[in-house]
Design a protein around this motif. Structure first.
Motif, short mmCIF file in Angstrom:
data_model
loop_
_atom_site.label_atom_id
_atom_site.label_comp_id
_atom_site.label_asym_id
_atom_site.label_seq_id
_atom_site.Cartn_x
_atom_site.Cartn_y
_atom_site.Cartn_z
N LEU A 165 -41.46 5.43 -58.35
CA LEU A 165 -41.08 6.70 -57.74
C LEU A 165 -39.73 7.15 -58.28
N PHE A 166 -39.69 8.38 -58.81
CA PHE A 166 -38.46 9.00 -59.27
C PHE A 166 -38.13 10.15 -58.33
N PHE A 167 -36.96 10.12 -57.72
CA PHE A 167 -36.53 11.18 -56.82
C PHE A 167 -35.39 11.93 -57.50
N ASP A 168 -35.70 13.17 -57.89
CA ASP A 168 -34.76 13.96 -58.68
C ASP A 168 -33.82 14.79 -57.82
N ARG A 169 -32.78 15.29 -58.47
CA ARG A 169 -31.75 16.10 -57.81
C ARG A 169 -31.20 15.38 -56.57
N ALA A 170 -31.09 14.08 -56.67
CA ALA A 170 -30.69 13.26 -55.51
C ALA A 170 -29.30 13.61 -55.01
N ASP A 171 -28.45 14.11 -55.88
CA ASP A 171 -27.11 14.49 -55.45
C ASP A 171 -27.10 15.80 -54.66
N LYS A 172 -28.25 16.48 -54.64
CA LYS A 172 -28.36 17.74 -53.90
C LYS A 172 -29.52 17.68 -52.89
N ALA A 173 -29.85 16.48 -52.46
CA ALA A 173 -31.01 16.28 -51.58
C ALA A 173 -30.81 16.96 -50.23
N THR A 174 -31.85 17.66 -49.81
CA THR A 174 -31.84 18.29 -48.49
C THR A 174 -32.58 17.37 -47.51
N GLU A 175 -32.44 17.67 -46.26
CA GLU A 175 -33.13 16.88 -45.23
C GLU A 175 -34.64 16.92 -45.44
N GLU A 176 -35.15 18.08 -45.82
CA GLU A 176 -36.60 18.22 -46.06
C GLU A 176 -37.05 17.40 -47.26
N MET A 177 -36.25 17.40 -48.33
CA MET A 177 -36.57 16.58 -49.51
C MET A 177 -36.63 15.10 -49.14
N ILE A 178 -35.66 14.66 -48.37
CA ILE A 178 -35.59 13.25 -47.99
C ILE A 178 -36.79 12.88 -47.11
N LYS A 179 -37.21 13.76 -46.22
CA LYS A 179 -38.39 13.50 -45.40
C LYS A 179 -39.63 13.33 -46.29
#
Length: 191
Positions: A165-179
């Motif tokens: 799993l690659f999670f991109d734009r991690a430095d700009k992660a929103t609550e919805e992205m993290i969910k």
């Protein structure tokens, strides 16, 4: 099932640490046995020394390497959690691979043919990175990362990749992205 988590991030407030907690909670609710190796908290020495190389050839290992190899042997499934820094794994994780996934333990050559010795074990890899998926795809970095880690390390040593799993734009992660990412992680451990 016996799950080993090898974790690499120096900040306990990081997104990676959140994912460590997420994976741990998922595995606990499924009643798995879990061991966590937090490389920064262990103050793991990542430097492959000349003595390490000599010890590998003679079949003698330093205590820190032997201990990590025992954890790997114990496990059925290994999860690696780390950020992508400078298009690769953090130095401490790379050093862990260099020292612990040694010749005769993780791989060997039989009559010139490479053989992975960790067959029968599964691996899940969770990575964060700052660039967008589109940026990595446009320059081929997504394929390069999979090739160098999945093929160059994990399957080379015989591990079967469950998910990477690659999670991109991690430095700009929103609550919805993290969910959404938490849901992706949960799905990875359902099979």
């Amino acid at each position: 099932m016996r799950h080993l988590i090898i974790y690499s991030h120096p900040n306990d407030e990081s997104l990676n640490h959140h994912f460590l907690n997420t994976v741990t909670e998922i595995l606990q609710t499924q009643n798995h046995e879990i061991r966590i190796r937090d490389l920064y908290h262990l103050d793991f020495n990542p430097v492959l020394s000349l003595q390490d190389l000599k010890d590998q050839r003679s079949g003698q290992l330093s205590e820190d390497i032997r201990e990590e190899q025992e954890h790997i042997l114990w496990s059925d499934h290994i999860t690696f959690i780390y950020p992508i820094w400078w298009t690769g794994m953090p130095a401490i994780m790379k050093g862990f691979i260099d020292r612990v996934f040694s010749y005769g333990f993780a791989y060997r050559y039989d009559q010139g043919i490479q053989k992975g010795l960790l067959k029968g074990k599964r691996a899940t890899i969770i990575n964060t990175h700052g660039k967008s998926k589109a940026e990595y795809e446009s320059i081929g970095m997504d394929r390069a990362l999979s090739l160098t880690s999945d093929k160059g390390v994990y399957t080379y040593c015989g591990l079967e990749i469950n998910r990477h799993l690659f999670f991109d734009r991690a430095d700009k992660a929103t609550e919805e992205m993290i969910k959404e990412w938490n849901r992706n992680i949960e799905e990875a451990y359902l099979n």
